[in-house]
Motif scaffolding. Structure first.
Motif, mmCIF file in Angstrom:
data_model
loop_
_atom_site.group_PDB
_atom_site.id
_atom_site.type_symbol
_atom_site.label_atom_id
_atom_site.label_comp_id
_atom_site.label_asym_id
_atom_site.label_seq_id
_atom_site.Cartn_x
_atom_site.Cartn_y
_atom_site.Cartn_z
ATOM 1 N N ALA A 284 15.686 -1.872 -2.210
ATOM 2 C CA ALA A 284 16.795 -2.050 -3.150
ATOM 3 C C ALA A 284 16.357 -1.806 -4.591
ATOM 4 C CB ALA A 284 17.386 -3.454 -3.005
ATOM 5 N N SER A 285 15.120 -2.169 -4.908
ATOM 6 C CA SER A 285 14.636 -1.994 -6.280
ATOM 7 C C SER A 285 14.130 -0.582 -6.552
ATOM 8 C CB SER A 285 13.513 -2.999 -6.563
ATOM 9 O OG SER A 285 12.339 -2.663 -5.817
ATOM 10 N N GLY A 286 13.982 0.227 -5.512
ATOM 11 C CA GLY A 286 13.459 1.581 -5.684
ATOM 12 C C GLY A 286 11.948 1.650 -5.661
ATOM 13 N N ARG A 287 11.305 0.534 -5.394
ATOM 14 C CA ARG A 287 9.836 0.524 -5.339
ATOM 15 C C ARG A 287 9.330 1.386 -4.189
ATOM 16 N NH1 ARG A 287 5.897 -3.664 -3.337
ATOM 17 N NH2 ARG A 287 3.988 -3.393 -4.581
ATOM 18 N N VAL A 288 10.055 1.378 -3.073
ATOM 19 C CA VAL A 288 9.752 2.261 -1.957
ATOM 20 C C VAL A 288 11.061 2.894 -1.511
ATOM 21 C CG1 VAL A 288 7.747 0.949 -1.149
ATOM 22 C CG2 VAL A 288 10.024 0.428 -0.226
ATOM 23 N N VAL A 289 10.946 3.966 -0.729
ATOM 24 C CA VAL A 289 12.125 4.599 -0.147
ATOM 25 C C VAL A 289 11.952 4.616 1.359
ATOM 26 C CG1 VAL A 289 12.631 6.003 -2.179
ATOM 27 C CG2 VAL A 289 11.101 6.895 -0.390
ATOM 28 N N ALA A 290 13.065 4.523 2.059
ATOM 29 C CA ALA A 290 13.045 4.573 3.516
ATOM 30 C C ALA A 290 13.348 5.990 3.969
ATOM 31 C CB ALA A 290 14.070 3.601 4.089
ATOM 32 N N SER A 291 12.693 6.406 5.039
ATOM 33 C CA SER A 291 12.942 7.739 5.592
ATOM 34 C C SER A 291 13.180 7.620 7.093
ATOM 35 C CB SER A 291 11.752 8.667 5.308
ATOM 36 O OG SER A 291 10.560 8.133 5.862
ATOM 37 N N GLY A 292 14.006 8.502 7.604
ATOM 38 C CA GLY A 292 14.311 8.459 9.030
ATOM 39 C C GLY A 292 15.252 7.319 9.368
ATOM 40 N N ASP A 293 15.547 7.192 10.639
ATOM 41 C CA ASP A 293 16.443 6.134 11.097
ATOM 42 C C ASP A 293 15.652 4.875 11.429
ATOM 43 O OD1 ASP A 293 18.676 7.805 10.947
ATOM 44 O OD2 ASP A 293 18.300 8.612 12.981
ATOM 45 N N PRO A 294 16.241 3.687 11.173
ATOM 46 C CA PRO A 294 15.581 2.439 11.598
ATOM 47 C C PRO A 294 15.368 2.439 13.113
ATOM 48 C CG PRO A 294 17.401 1.982 10.103
ATOM 49 C CD PRO A 294 17.503 3.435 10.461
ATOM 50 N N GLU A 295 14.268 1.847 13.551
ATOM 51 C CA GLU A 295 13.923 1.801 14.969
ATOM 52 C C GLU A 295 14.231 0.418 15.537
ATOM 53 O OE1 GLU A 295 9.894 3.179 15.720
ATOM 54 O OE2 GLU A 295 9.870 3.991 13.680
ATOM 55 N N ALA B 180 0.824 -1.202 0.000
ATOM 56 C CA ALA B 180 0.000 0.000 0.000
ATOM 57 C C ALA B 180 0.864 1.260 0.000
ATOM 58 C CB ALA B 180 -0.941 -0.010 1.207
ATOM 59 N N ALA B 181 1.957 1.211 0.751
ATOM 60 C CA ALA B 181 2.872 2.354 0.750
ATOM 61 C C ALA B 181 3.474 2.550 -0.630
ATOM 62 C CB ALA B 181 3.973 2.132 1.788
ATOM 63 N N ALA B 182 3.846 1.453 -1.288
ATOM 64 C CA ALA B 182 4.409 1.552 -2.635
ATOM 65 C C ALA B 182 3.403 2.144 -3.614
ATOM 66 C CB ALA B 182 4.858 0.168 -3.105
ATOM 67 N N ALA B 183 2.115 1.921 -3.353
ATOM 68 C CA ALA B 183 1.068 2.468 -4.223
ATOM 69 C C ALA B 183 0.759 3.927 -3.929
ATOM 70 C CB ALA B 183 -0.198 1.626 -4.084
ATOM 71 N N GLY B 184 1.434 4.499 -2.927
ATOM 72 C CA GLY B 184 1.228 5.907 -2.617
ATOM 73 C C GLY B 184 0.093 6.166 -1.657
ATOM 74 N N LEU B 185 -0.314 5.148 -0.878
ATOM 75 C CA LEU B 185 -1.449 5.303 0.027
ATOM 76 C C LEU B 185 -1.049 5.746 1.424
ATOM 77 C CD1 LEU B 185 -3.504 2.147 -1.051
ATOM 78 C CD2 LEU B 185 -3.960 4.546 -1.613
ATOM 79 N N GLY B 186 0.227 6.048 1.638
ATOM 80 C CA GLY B 186 0.680 6.497 2.934
ATOM 81 C C GLY B 186 2.028 5.884 3.278
#
Length: 269
Positions: free
Chosen positions: A227-238, A207-213
């Motif tokens: 790795a494929s660029g389908r999604v991007v990570a933001s912030g630091d890992p928790e 859903a995140a990859a589809a732009g839903l949040g």
């Protein structure tokens, strides 16, 4: 004589000595000393109350009692060997039955099993869902993968796939979106809003990859999509106090096929 009292090791020595009619040759076969063979034979004769060999000047000779008993003894050893073969055949099956959450199978496990079968083309897998709990007896499972704290169920042994973290992901260009996609087991940040709830972390990732949040998901699930660029990570890992675990009843870990797969999966994280 009761089964639990059968002197099986001594009977094995007797069989070897009877075949060779020599304590020395029997000792060579069994990788022990001739004296040890003689001691086992004397102890067996004492237990049974019969004489098994006549000690001649240059060799041994079986007594009539020993000659009568040998065919049944050897038939029994053949049955033992067949039983062991059947046990090993069952344990040596090239089919492994695994339980895993659907999202882990879709996002990570399926790819790893494909890589494993490329190296081991005779291996077959059966995968069942672990989303509704795991019953090793009912499902005849070899191994299960679960997400959570260290297993503490009696008789269950676990190996972690490594420390896990949560990563916040979104579609490229949507990292500033305020709303989070929820799923069972996820603890949404207190300041985060939610406009969508899905069944598991894998669907939240899609859903995140589809732009839903945005979605906060285990890093192992998101690695390929990041790795494929389908999604991007933001912030630091928790950091979290949970991990992906390989679990099974303790005896299952003795199986060669389970050991081999566990060693392979442990190198893929």
């Amino acid at each position: 004589m009761k089964r639990t009292h059968l002197p099986l090791n001594a009977l094995r020595v007797f069989d070897a000595a009877a075949r060779h009619l020599s304590f020395t040759k029997a000792a060579d076969e069994l990788a022990v000393t001739p004296a040890a063979v003689g001691q086992q034979i004397r102890a067996l004769e004492d237990v049974l109350g019969v004489v098994l060999f006549r000690r001649m000047t240059r060799n041994l000779e079986l007594t009539p009692e020993a000659e009568r008993a040998l065919p049944a003894l050897r038939a029994g050893f053949l049955e033992f060997e067949e039983s062991v073969r059947l046990l090993q055949e069952a344990q040596g099956s090239k089919t492994l039955t695994l339980a895993a959450p659907r999202d882990l199978t879709a996002k990570w496990l399926g790819v790893q099993l494909a890589a494993y079968t490329a190296l081991n083309p005779d291996v077959r897998f059966v995968i069942v869902s672990a989303d509704d709990g795991i019953d090793f007896t009912q499902a005849n499972l070899d191994l299960a993968l679960v997400f959570g704290p260290a297993p503490n169920d009696e008789g269950i042994h676990g190996k972690p796939l490594g420390a896990e973290t949560l990563v916040t992901v979104s579609a490229p260009g949507h990292a500033s979106d305020g709303c989070f996609i929820r799923y069972p087991g996820d603890a949404m940040p207190p300041e985060g809003c939610s406009t969508l709830t899905v069944a598991d972390a894998g669907l939240a990732l899609d859903a995140a990859a589809a732009g839903l949040g945005r979605a906060r998901v285990p890093a192992l699930l998101a690695a390929a999509d990041i790795a494929s660029g389908r999604v991007v990570a933001s912030g630091d890992p928790e950091p979290i106090n949970q991990a992906w675990w390989l679990i099974a009843p303790t005896p299952q870990w003795r199986q060669a096929k389970v050991k081999a797969l566990v060693e392979f999966l442990a190198t893929r994280v």
